[in-house]
Scaffold this motif. Structure first.
Motif, PDB file in Angstrom:
ATOM      1  N   MET B   1       3.853  -5.577 -16.266  1.00 46.60           N
ATOM      2  CA  MET B   1       3.437  -5.127 -14.979  1.00 46.60           C
ATOM      3  C   MET B   1       4.512  -5.765 -13.753  1.00 46.60           C
ATOM      4  N   SER B   2       4.827  -4.967 -13.247  1.00 46.66           N
ATOM      5  CA  SER B   2       5.961  -5.483 -11.968  1.00 46.66           C
ATOM      6  C   SER B   2       5.474  -5.178 -10.677  1.00 46.66           C
ATOM      7  N   TYR B   3       5.899  -5.658  -9.385  1.00 47.53           N
ATOM      8  CA  TYR B   3       5.300  -5.153  -8.107  1.00 47.53           C
ATOM      9  C   TYR B   3       6.308  -5.311  -7.081  1.00 47.53           C
ATOM     10  N   LYS B   4       6.119  -4.605  -5.916  1.00 45.95           N
ATOM     11  CA  LYS B   4       6.732  -4.645  -4.918  1.00 45.95           C
ATOM     12  C   LYS B   4       5.869  -4.583  -3.691  1.00 45.95           C
ATOM     13  N   ILE B   5       6.290  -5.170  -2.819  1.00 41.45           N
ATOM     14  CA  ILE B   5       5.517  -5.172  -1.403  1.00 41.45           C
ATOM     15  C   ILE B   5       6.285  -5.054  -0.296  1.00 41.45           C
ATOM     16  N   THR B   6       5.623  -3.891   0.442  1.00 48.24           N
ATOM     17  CA  THR B   6       6.201  -3.606   1.960  1.00 48.24           C
ATOM     18  C   THR B   6       5.292  -3.960   2.968  1.00 48.24           C
ATOM     19  N   GLU B   7       5.791  -4.319   4.292  1.00 47.52           N
ATOM     20  CA  GLU B   7       4.667  -4.683   5.335  1.00 47.52           C
ATOM     21  C   GLU B   7       5.134  -3.638   6.324  1.00 47.52           C
ATOM     22  N   GLU B   8       4.069  -3.157   7.064  1.00 49.91           N
ATOM     23  CA  GLU B   8       4.445  -2.423   8.219  1.00 49.91           C
ATOM     24  C   GLU B   8       3.161  -2.549   9.096  1.00 49.91           C
ATOM     25  N   GLY B   9       3.518  -3.714  10.300  1.00 45.48           N
ATOM     26  CA  GLY B   9       2.363  -3.945  11.072  1.00 45.48           C
ATOM     27  C   GLY B   9       1.389  -4.707  10.154  1.00 45.48           C
ATOM     28  N   ASN B  10      -0.050  -4.329  10.221  1.00 44.35           N
ATOM     29  CA  ASN B  10      -1.074  -5.322   9.515  1.00 44.35           C
ATOM     30  C   ASN B  10      -1.085  -4.591   8.089  1.00 44.35           C
ATOM     31  N   ILE B  11      -0.263  -3.679   7.783  1.00 45.72           N
ATOM     32  CA  ILE B  11      -0.551  -2.998   6.531  1.00 45.72           C
ATOM     33  C   ILE B  11       0.453  -3.601   5.530  1.00 45.72           C
ATOM     34  N   SER B  12      -0.230  -4.226   4.419  1.00 46.78           N
ATOM     35  CA  SER B  12       0.633  -4.605   3.335  1.00 46.78           C
ATOM     36  C   SER B  12       0.490  -3.490   2.150  1.00 46.78           C
ATOM     37  N   THR B  13       1.675  -2.758   1.760  1.00 46.74           N
ATOM     38  CA  THR B  13       1.525  -1.866   0.655  1.00 46.74           C
ATOM     39  C   THR B  13       2.101  -2.560  -0.499  1.00 46.74           C
ATOM     40  N   VAL B  14       1.366  -2.560  -1.551  1.00 49.58           N
ATOM     41  CA  VAL B  14       1.717  -3.377  -2.969  1.00 49.58           C
ATOM     42  C   VAL B  14       1.854  -2.041  -3.874  1.00 49.58           C
ATOM     43  N   PHE B  15       3.103  -2.030  -4.412  1.00 51.62           N
ATOM     44  CA  PHE B  15       3.413  -0.806  -5.248  1.00 51.62           C
ATOM     45  C   PHE B  15       3.374  -1.416  -6.626  1.00 51.62           C
ATOM     46  N   LEU B  16       2.537  -1.287  -7.524  1.00 45.82           N
ATOM     47  CA  LEU B  16       2.428  -1.753  -8.713  1.00 45.82           C
ATOM     48  C   LEU B  16       2.880  -0.709  -9.949  1.00 45.82           C
ATOM     49  N   ASP B  17       3.626  -1.427 -10.984  1.00 46.83           N
ATOM     50  CA  ASP B  17       4.524  -0.667 -11.864  1.00 46.83           C
ATOM     51  C   ASP B  17       4.065  -1.058 -13.352  1.00 46.83           C
TER      52      ASP B  17
END
Lengths: 137, 99
Positions: B1-17
């Protein structure tokens, strides 16, 4: 097409991916459709996970292996799991109630949903536990 | 599993792979739970998760419950067909915030 294949895996969480790879390869040879194939892979992976998690609970870095045997004969699929961990107490195997939302306790439920039958046999001298999952396909 | 996190305001998006099983659940929790505990709204993007077993489902449940405790939410987005099937088998489609 009748077929029987087995493979040994180190009892470790890192082996679960190898278990899935082996299972997919066998089901591809059997030309099982993708949706059913992935369900069967999930059931096998959950049963293998139960060996690592429960039969070897508290045991770290064991050199023991578990064996998985997939057989198809006359449209009856049988998957055998053999391990040398702690003896399974069948009365203790139960999945959580689905409306009791909490982490854990779903693996056995998935197995029961996917397979027709799950039976522990006491027919092995070499192994401690022998689980057979079966399904008519 | 790998992942990437992006932040926008109070929202964190975790892209899992990849594939999420018992071998990687601790890693997944180490990525997701601190964001939830920090009060972030966490979006879990599962479009590239090809396989998830009961251990992965447990991560989703634990994240969801931890979010409720922290007055925030976890949104599960772009679930792949294979993972959705497992979520539905666990009858969690009405419990988790699926988008």
């Amino acid at each position: 097409m009748d077929l029987s294949e087995s493979k040994d895996f180190l009892v470790h969480t890192a082996s679960l991916k190898e278990v899935r790879v082996f299972s997919r390869e066998v089901f591809e040879k059997l030309k099982i459709k993708n949706d059913l194939k992935e369900e069967l892979v999930l059931a096998i992976a959950e049963a293998a996970q139960n060996i690592v998690k429960h039969a070897y609970k508290g045991v770290e870095n064991t050199a023991d292996h578990m064996q998985i045997k997939i057989s198809l004969k006359n449209d009856n699929l049988e998957i055998g799991f053999f391990d040398k961990g702690k003896p399974v107490v069948e009365e203790n195997i139960q999945h959580r109630k689905l409306d009791d939302i909490k982490p854990g306790g779903l693996g056995t439920f998935f197995i029961k949903q996917i397979m027709d039958d799950a039976v522990f046999k006491k027919d092995q001298q070499k192994w401690v536990n022998h689980l057979i999952l079966s399904k008519k396909i | 599993m790998s992942y990437k996190i992006t932040e926008e305001g109070n929202i964190s998006t975790v892209f899992l792979d990849g594939e999420i099983d018992m071998d990687v659940t601790e890693k997944a929790k180490e990525v997701i739970l601190p964001l939830v505990e920090a009060g972030k709204e966490v979006h879990l993007n599962l479009k590239d998760v090809s396989y998830m077993d009961s251990s992965g489902i447990s991560v989703l449940i634990e994240s969801h419950q931890k979010a409720l405790e922290n007055n925030t939410k976890v949104v599960v987005k772009e679930v792949s067909k294979s993972v959705l099937k497992v979520i539905m088998m666990a009858k969690l489609e009405q419990i988790l915030n699926l988008e």
